[in-house]
Design a protein around this motif. Structure first.
Motif, mmCIF file in Angstrom:
data_model
loop_
_atom_site.group_PDB
_atom_site.id
_atom_site.type_symbol
_atom_site.label_atom_id
_atom_site.label_comp_id
_atom_site.label_asym_id
_atom_site.label_seq_id
_atom_site.Cartn_x
_atom_site.Cartn_y
_atom_site.Cartn_z
ATOM 1 N N SER A 92 0.803 -1.223 0.000
ATOM 2 C CA SER A 92 0.000 0.000 0.000
ATOM 3 C C SER A 92 0.837 1.275 0.000
ATOM 4 N N LEU A 93 2.160 1.143 0.073
ATOM 5 C CA LEU A 93 3.034 2.301 0.237
ATOM 6 C C LEU A 93 2.954 3.272 -0.931
ATOM 7 N N SER A 94 2.909 2.755 -2.151
ATOM 8 C CA SER A 94 2.897 3.627 -3.328
ATOM 9 C C SER A 94 1.506 4.113 -3.698
ATOM 10 N N VAL A 95 0.482 3.357 -3.325
ATOM 11 C CA VAL A 95 -0.870 3.679 -3.805
ATOM 12 C C VAL A 95 -1.656 4.565 -2.840
ATOM 13 N N LEU A 96 -1.370 4.488 -1.536
ATOM 14 C CA LEU A 96 -2.168 5.254 -0.583
ATOM 15 C C LEU A 96 -2.016 6.772 -0.717
ATOM 16 N N ILE A 116 -1.526 8.569 -3.380
ATOM 17 C CA ILE A 116 -2.322 8.974 -4.542
ATOM 18 C C ILE A 116 -3.802 8.767 -4.270
ATOM 19 N N PHE A 117 -4.168 7.646 -3.619
ATOM 20 C CA PHE A 117 -5.567 7.375 -3.296
ATOM 21 C C PHE A 117 -6.135 8.471 -2.395
ATOM 22 N N ILE A 118 -5.345 8.884 -1.388
ATOM 23 C CA ILE A 118 -5.808 9.896 -0.440
ATOM 24 C C ILE A 118 -5.933 11.263 -1.111
ATOM 25 N N SER A 119 -4.949 11.605 -1.956
ATOM 26 C CA SER A 119 -4.958 12.937 -2.569
ATOM 27 C C SER A 119 -5.850 13.013 -3.802
ATOM 28 N N LYS A 120 -5.849 11.983 -4.631
ATOM 29 C CA LYS A 120 -6.610 12.025 -5.889
ATOM 30 C C LYS A 120 -8.040 11.518 -5.726
ATOM 31 N N ASN A 121 -8.201 10.362 -5.094
ATOM 32 C CA ASN A 121 -9.538 9.772 -4.966
ATOM 33 C C ASN A 121 -10.369 10.399 -3.851
ATOM 34 N N LEU A 122 -9.710 10.666 -2.721
ATOM 35 C CA LEU A 122 -10.451 11.210 -1.577
ATOM 36 C C LEU A 122 -10.415 12.735 -1.514
ATOM 37 N N GLY A 123 -9.462 13.357 -2.213
ATOM 38 C CA GLY A 123 -9.442 14.813 -2.321
ATOM 39 C C GLY A 123 -8.761 15.560 -1.196
ATOM 40 N N PHE A 124 -7.915 14.900 -0.407
ATOM 41 C CA PHE A 124 -7.209 15.580 0.672
ATOM 42 C C PHE A 124 -5.853 16.084 0.188
#
Length: 397
Positions: free
Chosen positions: A31-35, A37-45
């Motif tokens: 999960s190190l590389s994907v979280l 991007i997931f937090i910033s791009k998918n969740l918008g933080f």
């Protein structure tokens, strides 16, 4: 039995212990590389939140290190390994939950926070346990080799896990990463359950964790500053590549891990030959050069080269300083010494996420690697200071 046969048997036995490190850090790497991007791009933080959530793992690890050292010195390393594998499995459940609630950013972020805390618990218990388990089984004369090979398992697993995590996330989302985390954690638990535990026979003269921590802290501070370079690559390299519109940012983690492993294997005897402090100075210098290359990179290939050089430089810092740290305490406190020493890399990685994220938000993404370079240069100065001050036995440095 020939020397070659004995050496082969030692290596096989050693692999059976550091294999737990590999399984644990592979789960961490997924999960190190994907979280971020997931937090910033998918969740918008923003990047500060992304870095803070990632760093929660290292904060939890920080608090579990002391407890793991106490367990290792008192009950042996096996219970700590079993606890870690349970923690890693449970992280998969919360990753799956975060994936299903991705359209509700705050709820999804809450599950990710729990995931990172549980991951930190698992890392805190697995950090020193396989090393101490192997030392108890194989003898102290193999300490430098055990720490080096454990690091190969650790960072090799992070690199492989990070690349695998990107692929799995693209195909199956966080759901796939969660399922694999659960299965690997269960596998590690079963293997650990089958192995013989060892306990310390010299517990009568063991020291408190905090007293041991004070003895290893000079080496830990140097390690922490050197760890900033690794933290900047592991947490932000994919976003850095995104910023410059380069492809294959996760490949940097693979190259970093590959050169890290190569450094451990090719130069495995230099610590015994030249001393831990001297090796640490050389490695911090190489790491500085690698980070400078990334800072000055005008294309992805140059950044890739810098990541490789950084990995090569970082490869022997932990074992070089770790061997000296262990020698500064009695044999009965080795579990606490390694746990306390490991606290400083957790502190480094825990602080680095929000700190480097803040640098990126305030001054821009292009400043994160120059900042990391300065931190590692300070570490180089600390290592040189440790070499020059009196009070350390020359055989130790």
């Amino acid at each position: 039995m020939s020397y070659a046969a004995k050496s082969s048997n030692v290596n096989l036995s050693l692999f059976s212990y550091v294999g737990f490190t590999f399984l644990g850090y592979f789960i961490i790497g997924l999960s190190l590389s994907v979280l971020p991007i997931f937090i910033s791009k998918n969740l918008g933080f923003n990047l500060v939140i992304a870095g803070l959530v990632i760093s929660l793992q290292y904060i939890a690890t920080f608090f579990l290190r002391a407890y793991s050292g106490k367990i290792i010195d008192g009950k042996g390393p096996k219970p700590a390994v079993l606890f870690s594998m349970i923690s890693f499995s449970v992280t998969g459940i919360f990753l799956i939950s975060a994936y299903y609630f991705k359209l509700s950013p705050l709820i999804s972020l809450g599950f990710l926070i729990i995931t990172r805390l549980l991951t930190g618990c698992g890392e805190g218990m697995i950090g020193a346990s396989p090393i101490n388990w192997a030392i108890m089984a194989l003898g102290e004369k193999h300490t430098a080799k055990i720490i080096s090979y454990n690091g190969v398992a650790c960072y090799g697993a992070l690199a492989i896990g990070a690349s695998s995590g990107v692929f799995i996330e693209q195909k199956f989302g966080l759901y796939g990463i969660g399922i694999i985390s659960i299965l690997i954690g269960i596998l590690g638990y079963v293997f650990a359950k089958m192995k013989l535990n060892y306990t310390n026979s010299h517990t009568h003269d063991s020291q408190s964790f905090w007293k041991v921590l004070g003895k290893v802290s000079p080496f830990g501070i140097c390690l922490a500053l050197g760890g900033i370079g690794f933290a900047s690559i592991s947490t932000f390299i994919t976003l850095y590549y995104n910023y410059f519109h380069w492809n294959n940012g996760a490949l940097c983690l693979t190259v970093f891990g590959g050169l890290f492993v190569a450094g451990r294997l090719v130069f495995s005897n230099v610590i015994n030959n030249f001393g831990g402090i001297k090796v640490a100075i050389a490695c911090l210098l190489v790491e500085t050069i690698g980070l400078l290359i990334i800072s000055l990179a005008t294309n992805s290939e140059m950044a890739l080269l810098g990541a490789g050089v950084t990995g090569l430089g970082f490869s022997l810092i932990f074992p070089a300083l770790g061997v000296v740290a262990i020698k500064s305490v009695s044999p009965s406190s080795q579990g606490s010494a390694l746990a306390g020493y490991g606290l400083f890399i957790d502190l480094s990685l825990g602080v680095a996420g929000p700190l480097i994220g803040g640098v990126a938000d305030i001054w821009g993404m292009s400043y994160i690697f120059p900042f990391s370079t300065v931190m590692v240069v300070i570490g180089l100065c600390v290592a040189y200071y440790l070499k020059t001050i009196t009070g350390f036995n020359k055989s130790q440095i």
